[in-house]
Design an enzyme around this catalytic site. Structure first.
Site, mmCIF file in Angstrom:
data_model
loop_
_atom_site.group_PDB
_atom_site.id
_atom_site.type_symbol
_atom_site.label_atom_id
_atom_site.label_comp_id
_atom_site.label_asym_id
_atom_site.label_seq_id
_atom_site.Cartn_x
_atom_site.Cartn_y
_atom_site.Cartn_z
ATOM 1 N N HIS A 1 0.832 -1.223 0.000
ATOM 2 C CA HIS A 1 0.000 0.000 0.000
ATOM 3 C C HIS A 1 0.859 1.262 0.000
ATOM 4 C CE1 HIS A 1 -3.281 -2.734 1.298
ATOM 5 N NE2 HIS A 1 -2.317 -3.248 2.035
ATOM 6 N N GLU A 59 9.249 7.817 -16.929
ATOM 7 C CA GLU A 59 7.871 8.275 -17.147
ATOM 8 C C GLU A 59 7.384 7.920 -18.550
ATOM 9 O OE1 GLU A 59 7.465 12.266 -14.502
ATOM 10 O OE2 GLU A 59 9.061 12.244 -15.964
ATOM 11 N N SER A 88 14.417 20.733 -16.796
ATOM 12 C CA SER A 88 13.220 21.526 -17.029
ATOM 13 C C SER A 88 13.619 22.806 -17.751
ATOM 14 C CB SER A 88 12.573 21.859 -15.682
ATOM 15 O OG SER A 88 11.793 23.032 -15.798
ATOM 16 N N LYS A 91 15.830 21.281 -11.600
ATOM 17 C CA LYS A 91 15.188 20.000 -11.860
ATOM 18 C C LYS A 91 16.042 19.000 -12.624
ATOM 19 C CE LYS A 91 10.987 19.504 -12.010
ATOM 20 N NZ LYS A 91 9.984 18.763 -11.289
#
Ligand code: ARG
Length: 460
Positions: free
Chosen positions: A159, A293, A280, A286
């Site tokens: 979980h 992804e 970024s 970043k």
């Protein structure tokens, strides 16, 4: 675009409308099947000659012409003409252009309906081999990482909540199991791909005295298909192949999800190399796990392809229908996506560092030892349900007093159960917890080492 004479023009009084040519053509995507189409045609011509359906001289001319075309296509020397409808017609037209009317004998005892299935089967036989190879490289990397991290302890999650400590090696081997199942799934699917369809012709076979075993043997097929109608209607092997890719992508996607989480500042468990991350355009600080992804995102495309093929096949009347031309783009998309993702993911993983310290600290904190305390009480004769209750209260006490389990004094432990002794501090040591799980499939150092040995023995 030049209007070419269609091989089927005999029955027609009017030329095909331009827009229809464009609409029906599959050449812009099925052109990648050309090596298989030519290989199949050469085998077919050899069989026709062996059976005396065409002469040896004719077969030789056809085969030489086809080999020339193959060479020129490999070099990108042949410009395709959309009026050719598909790769089969494009090659046949080119052949006739080069060797004259004898080229027209190649299509004897054959239909594009068995021809296209042949091309797809030959193509998928190769792709299956390639994908199994890519999966195997990933499996080897996972074993290498497991060996490098056989002492690294991390919190295992359920979980997405800290659950129990495990070895990072055990985590890597969990994915090794998944990819090992994937490899066997592809290998099993290959049995159903490796069947020669040639000779089924349009749907009912042919009245000419062909030898189906011969073409199958030349093309190194393990089997010959058993029913001509099924042969031209069947695309199960394509649906199955896409499904296998979808499962592999799902495994990659789950792995990626963990890497995305782990490379966040909040987790800090992993750092993907600069070479495998991107920045970024606005936020200078970043460093984004874009590959992970994208692999996760591309999984959606492959699922889409799977739904497309299943929907395409649903409710089709027997046998061949032109709908089946629509099997190719989803399949090609799946093949390219899955291969690309396996390749780039393996590289990225090989260029990722795991923060051993952070993982250990995270495993120390957060009550990962709670189950082991309950099991310790069980060994002292307490019923498991009661032990669970006791430890639950200890955890609540820790939360309230902002303490870790290792920070409680023996007196504090004894407030919850009289029988606690100083052994408890040994019971909750991470190494101790890990190494009590020595059973098959457990996370103990010895069990993990044993599994690594088994995998290495199997893959040698
Ligand atoms: N381009 C077709 C396909 O991909 C080849 C078979 C066409 N057969 C036919 N009778 N039109 O399925």
């Amino acid at each position: 675009m030049a209007q070419t004479k269609k091989p089927w023009s005999g029955r027609f009084q009017k030329a095909t409308a331009k827009d229809v040519e464009k609409f029906t053509s599959s050449l812009h995507f099925d052109c990648r099947l050309y090596p298989y189409d030519i290989e199949g045609s050469i085998a077919h011509a050899q069989m026709l000659a062996a059976r005396g359906i065409i002469t040896r001289a004719e077969a030789n001319k056809i085969c030489a012409g086809l080999k020339n075309i193959l060479r020129d296509m490999d070099k990108g020397k042949i410009k395709f003409n959309q009026a050719d409808e598909d790769i089969h017609m494009a090659i046949e037209r080119e052949l006739t252009k080069r060797i004259g009317s004898v080229g027209g004998k190649l299509h004897t005892a054959r239909s594009r309906n068995d021809q296209i299935v042949l091309d797809m089967r030959l193509f998928l036989r190769d792709q299956t081999k390639e994908i199994i190879g890519l999966i195997s490289s990933l499996q080897k990397l996972l074993v290498k990482l497991a060996k490098a991290h056989k002492n690294t302890i991390m919190p295992g999650y359920t979980h997405l909540q800290k659950a129990q400590p495990v070895l990072l090696a055990h985590y890597f081997l969990a994915f090794e199991e998944m990819f090992s199942r994937d490899a066997t799934r592809f290998a099993d699917g290959k049995k159903r791909i490796d069947v020669s369809p040639l000779g089924a012709a349009a749907l009912a076979g042919t009245g000419l005295p062909i030898d189906r075993r011969k073409t199958a043997k030349i093309l190194k097929f393990a089997e010959v298909s058993k029913n001509s109608m099924d042969t031209v209607a069947d695309r199960d092997f394509i649906a199955e192949f896409i499904f296998s890719c979808a499962v592999t992508m799902m495994h990659l996607s789950r792995f990626c999800e963990d890497l995305v989480l782990w490379s966040s500042e909040e987790f800090g468990f992993a750092e993907i190399s600069d070479a495998y991350t991107t920045g970024s355009s606005i936020m200078p600080q970043k460093k984004n796990p874009d590959i992970a992804e994208l692999v996760r995102g591309k999984t959606a495309r492959v699922y889409g392809d799977l739904v497309a093929i299943m929907t395409l096949l649903k409710g089709l009347p027997m046998t061949y229908n032109r709908d089946l031309q629509e099997d190719k783009e989803p399949l090609f998309d799946t093949v390219d996506t899955t291969k690309n993702c396996l390749m780039i993911f393996t590289q990225m993983l090989a260029n990722t560092k795991f923060n051993v310290e952070k993982m250990r600290v995270a495993a120390e904190e957060g009550f990962c030892a709670a189950t082991d305390i309950a099991e310790y009480l069980v060994k002292k004769g307490v019923a498991f349900r009661q032990a669970h209750e006791i430890v639950g209260r200890i955890v609540a006490y820790c939360l309230k007093n902002e303490k870790q389990l290792s920070e409680l004094s023996l007196a504090e432990y004894r407030k919850f159960y009289k029988g606690f002794s100083s052994e408890i501090y040994n019971v909750i040591k991470l190494e101790k917890i890990i190494n009590t799980r020595k059973h098959i499939g457990g996370t103990a150092t010895s069990a993990v080492a044993e599994r690594i040995k088994e995998i290495e023995r199997k893959t040698k």
